[in-house]
Design a protein around this motif. Sequence first.
Motif, PDB file in Angstrom:
ATOM      1  N   LYS A   1       0.861  -1.183   0.000  1.00  0.00           N
ATOM      2  CA  LYS A   1       0.000   0.000   0.000  1.00  0.00           C
ATOM      3  C   LYS A   1       0.897   1.233   0.000  1.00  0.00           C
ATOM      4  O   LYS A   1       1.771   1.360   0.853  1.00  0.00           O
ATOM      5  N   VAL A   2       0.674   2.107  -0.975  1.00  0.00           N
ATOM      6  CA  VAL A   2       1.485   3.305  -1.121  1.00  0.00           C
ATOM      7  C   VAL A   2       0.556   4.497  -1.308  1.00  0.00           C
ATOM      8  O   VAL A   2      -0.406   4.420  -2.074  1.00  0.00           O
ATOM      9  N   THR A   3       0.863   5.597  -0.611  1.00  0.00           N
ATOM     10  CA  THR A   3       0.109   6.834  -0.775  1.00  0.00           C
ATOM     11  C   THR A   3       1.067   7.904  -1.283  1.00  0.00           C
ATOM     12  O   THR A   3       2.151   8.088  -0.716  1.00  0.00           O
ATOM     13  N   VAL A   4       0.661   8.567  -2.364  1.00  0.00           N
ATOM     14  CA  VAL A   4       1.494   9.614  -2.957  1.00  0.00           C
ATOM     15  C   VAL A   4       0.639  10.855  -3.203  1.00  0.00           C
ATOM     16  O   VAL A   4      -0.584  10.774  -3.280  1.00  0.00           O
ATOM     17  N   HIS A   5       1.307  11.996  -3.333  1.00  0.00           N
ATOM     18  CA  HIS A   5       0.628  13.266  -3.585  1.00  0.00           C
ATOM     19  C   HIS A   5       1.069  13.807  -4.935  1.00  0.00           C
ATOM     20  O   HIS A   5       2.247  13.737  -5.289  1.00  0.00           O
ATOM     21  N   PHE A   6       0.112  14.338  -5.681  1.00  0.00           N
ATOM     22  CA  PHE A   6       0.392  14.989  -6.956  1.00  0.00           C
ATOM     23  C   PHE A   6      -0.168  16.404  -6.903  1.00  0.00           C
ATOM     24  O   PHE A   6      -1.321  16.592  -6.505  1.00  0.00           O
ATOM     25  N   PRO A   7       0.624  17.413  -7.311  1.00  0.00           N
ATOM     26  CA  PRO A   7       0.163  18.808  -7.251  1.00  0.00           C
ATOM     27  C   PRO A   7      -0.696  19.189  -8.453  1.00  0.00           C
ATOM     28  O   PRO A   7      -0.414  20.165  -9.142  1.00  0.00           O
ATOM     29  N   CYS A   8      -1.722  18.392  -8.723  1.00  0.00           N
ATOM     30  CA  CYS A   8      -2.632  18.691  -9.831  1.00  0.00           C
ATOM     31  C   CYS A   8      -4.030  18.202  -9.458  1.00  0.00           C
ATOM     32  O   CYS A   8      -4.190  17.431  -8.513  1.00  0.00           O
ATOM     33  N   PRO A   9      -5.037  18.642 -10.198  1.00  0.00           N
ATOM     34  CA  PRO A   9      -6.422  18.298  -9.851  1.00  0.00           C
ATOM     35  C   PRO A   9      -6.702  16.799  -9.902  1.00  0.00           C
ATOM     36  O   PRO A   9      -6.123  16.075 -10.717  1.00  0.00           O
ATOM     37  N   VAL A  10      -7.608  16.352  -9.049  1.00  0.00           N
ATOM     38  CA  VAL A  10      -7.954  14.939  -8.977  1.00  0.00           C
ATOM     39  C   VAL A  10      -8.464  14.428 -10.326  1.00  0.00           C
ATOM     40  O   VAL A  10      -8.180  13.291 -10.709  1.00  0.00           O
ATOM     41  N   GLU A  11      -9.186  15.260 -11.058  1.00  0.00           N
ATOM     42  CA  GLU A  11      -9.713  14.839 -12.363  1.00  0.00           C
ATOM     43  C   GLU A  11      -8.582  14.509 -13.335  1.00  0.00           C
ATOM     44  O   GLU A  11      -8.701  13.608 -14.152  1.00  0.00           O
ATOM     45  N   GLN A  12      -7.480  15.260 -13.259  1.00  0.00           N
ATOM     46  CA  GLN A  12      -6.337  15.029 -14.143  1.00  0.00           C
ATOM     47  C   GLN A  12      -5.651  13.703 -13.805  1.00  0.00           C
ATOM     48  O   GLN A  12      -5.292  12.933 -14.701  1.00  0.00           O
ATOM     49  N   VAL A  13      -5.487  13.430 -12.520  1.00  0.00           N
ATOM     50  CA  VAL A  13      -4.872  12.165 -12.101  1.00  0.00           C
ATOM     51  C   VAL A  13      -5.773  11.009 -12.510  1.00  0.00           C
ATOM     52  O   VAL A  13      -5.313  10.014 -13.089  1.00  0.00           O
ATOM     53  N   TRP A  14      -7.066  11.125 -12.239  1.00  0.00           N
ATOM     54  CA  TRP A  14      -8.033  10.087 -12.598  1.00  0.00           C
ATOM     55  C   TRP A  14      -7.977   9.802 -14.099  1.00  0.00           C
ATOM     56  O   TRP A  14      -7.908   8.650 -14.517  1.00  0.00           O
ATOM     57  N   GLN A  15      -8.039  10.850 -14.907  1.00  0.00           N
ATOM     58  CA  GLN A  15      -8.055  10.686 -16.360  1.00  0.00           C
ATOM     59  C   GLN A  15      -6.783   9.993 -16.847  1.00  0.00           C
ATOM     60  O   GLN A  15      -6.838   9.097 -17.698  1.00  0.00           O
ATOM     61  N   THR A  16      -5.645  10.357 -16.312  1.00  0.00           N
ATOM     62  CA  THR A  16      -4.376   9.759 -16.733  1.00  0.00           C
ATOM     63  C   THR A  16      -4.328   8.281 -16.367  1.00  0.00           C
ATOM     64  O   THR A  16      -3.941   7.443 -17.183  1.00  0.00           O
ATOM     65  N   VAL A  17      -4.738   7.950 -15.168  1.00  0.00           N
ATOM     66  CA  VAL A  17      -4.685   6.555 -14.693  1.00  0.00           C
ATOM     67  C   VAL A  17      -5.688   5.673 -15.426  1.00  0.00           C
ATOM     68  O   VAL A  17      -5.366   4.529 -15.781  1.00  0.00           O
ATOM     69  N   THR A  18      -6.886   6.168 -15.671  1.00  0.00           N
ATOM     70  CA  THR A  18      -7.954   5.302 -16.184  1.00  0.00           C
ATOM     71  C   THR A  18      -8.114   5.302 -17.699  1.00  0.00           C
ATOM     72  O   THR A  18      -8.870   4.482 -18.220  1.00  0.00           O
ATOM     73  N   ASP A  19      -7.431   6.182 -18.414  1.00  0.00           N
ATOM     74  CA  ASP A  19      -7.561   6.232 -19.873  1.00  0.00           C
ATOM     75  C   ASP A  19      -6.704   5.132 -20.501  1.00  0.00           C
ATOM     76  O   ASP A  19      -5.504   5.306 -20.712  1.00  0.00           O
TER      77      ASP A  19
ATOM     78  N   GLU B   1      -9.135  14.469  -3.324  1.00  0.00           N
ATOM     79  CA  GLU B   1      -8.769  15.861  -3.535  1.00  0.00           C
ATOM     80  C   GLU B   1      -8.212  16.430  -2.242  1.00  0.00           C
ATOM     81  O   GLU B   1      -8.755  16.186  -1.155  1.00  0.00           O
ATOM     82  N   THR B   2      -7.100  17.161  -2.363  1.00  0.00           N
ATOM     83  CA  THR B   2      -6.512  17.835  -1.209  1.00  0.00           C
ATOM     84  C   THR B   2      -6.456  19.331  -1.514  1.00  0.00           C
ATOM     85  O   THR B   2      -6.743  19.747  -2.637  1.00  0.00           O
ATOM     86  N   ALA B   3      -6.079  20.121  -0.529  1.00  0.00           N
ATOM     87  CA  ALA B   3      -6.013  21.575  -0.718  1.00  0.00           C
ATOM     88  C   ALA B   3      -5.023  21.963  -1.816  1.00  0.00           C
ATOM     89  O   ALA B   3      -5.205  22.974  -2.485  1.00  0.00           O
ATOM     90  N   ASP B   4      -3.993  21.151  -2.012  1.00  0.00           N
ATOM     91  CA  ASP B   4      -2.960  21.495  -2.998  1.00  0.00           C
ATOM     92  C   ASP B   4      -2.777  20.421  -4.068  1.00  0.00           C
ATOM     93  O   ASP B   4      -1.698  20.268  -4.633  1.00  0.00           O
ATOM     94  N   GLY B   5      -3.820  19.632  -4.347  1.00  0.00           N
ATOM     95  CA  GLY B   5      -3.701  18.637  -5.404  1.00  0.00           C
ATOM     96  C   GLY B   5      -4.504  17.381  -5.137  1.00  0.00           C
ATOM     97  O   GLY B   5      -5.677  17.447  -4.781  1.00  0.00           O
ATOM     98  N   THR B   6      -3.831  16.254  -5.311  1.00  0.00           N
ATOM     99  CA  THR B   6      -4.494  14.958  -5.209  1.00  0.00           C
ATOM    100  C   THR B   6      -3.645  13.984  -4.402  1.00  0.00           C
ATOM    101  O   THR B   6      -2.426  13.896  -4.597  1.00  0.00           O
ATOM    102  N   ARG B   7      -4.310  13.236  -3.542  1.00  0.00           N
ATOM    103  CA  ARG B   7      -3.669  12.131  -2.825  1.00  0.00           C
ATOM    104  C   ARG B   7      -4.187  10.850  -3.465  1.00  0.00           C
ATOM    105  O   ARG B   7      -5.401  10.641  -3.590  1.00  0.00           O
ATOM    106  N   LEU B   8      -3.262   9.997  -3.901  1.00  0.00           N
ATOM    107  CA  LEU B   8      -3.609   8.711  -4.499  1.00  0.00           C
ATOM    108  C   LEU B   8      -3.053   7.603  -3.617  1.00  0.00           C
ATOM    109  O   LEU B   8      -1.852   7.576  -3.335  1.00  0.00           O
ATOM    110  N   THR B   9      -3.948   6.724  -3.179  1.00  0.00           N
ATOM    111  CA  THR B   9      -3.531   5.568  -2.387  1.00  0.00           C
ATOM    112  C   THR B   9      -3.749   4.321  -3.233  1.00  0.00           C
ATOM    113  O   THR B   9      -4.872   4.040  -3.658  1.00  0.00           O
ATOM    114  N   CYS B  10      -2.660   3.610  -3.502  1.00  0.00           N
ATOM    115  CA  CYS B  10      -2.701   2.387  -4.306  1.00  0.00           C
ATOM    116  C   CYS B  10      -2.461   1.188  -3.397  1.00  0.00           C
ATOM    117  O   CYS B  10      -1.476   1.159  -2.650  1.00  0.00           O
ATOM    118  N   THR B  11      -3.364   0.226  -3.466  1.00  0.00           N
ATOM    119  CA  THR B  11      -3.215  -1.003  -2.697  1.00  0.00           C
ATOM    120  C   THR B  11      -3.223  -2.168  -3.683  1.00  0.00           C
ATOM    121  O   THR B  11      -4.173  -2.332  -4.447  1.00  0.00           O
TER     122      THR B  11
END
Length: 141
Positions: free
Chosen positions: A5-23, A86-96
Amino acid sequence: MPTSKVTVHFPCPVEQVWQTVTDLTRTAWRSDLARVEVMDETHFIEHTKSGYATNFTVTACEPSYRWAFAMENGNMSGSWEGIFEETADGTRLTCTETVNAKHWWMHPFVPGYLKRQQKRYLDDLRKELDHGNQTGTSTGH
């Protein structure tokens, strides 16, 4: 079954992270993949650059929040889940990711394999998201 299980932060909108991962039609950013074959809405096959195929079945798809699937190939079976927050400064993604080796002699190597795979995936994702932010690439939203 070994789990990583890993949690990482990306300084961009959650929609952008979602779109990149799921496309699944745009996977060139993945350094381990040659191609992804989309079978239907819930089934796809990843083909590594070395020609190895892994079958995936989507088990949950809650846009911009949760994506999960079961996976199987000749060496292992398991599951992966991504939680996008969604976080105040981007996106938190937790992968398990949980993997069960199909061959007894592979069991000692699975924890290290999981950590390497997740690191490579998240490093590739970070490079893609950083590149998109630097070039102003649209994510379609």
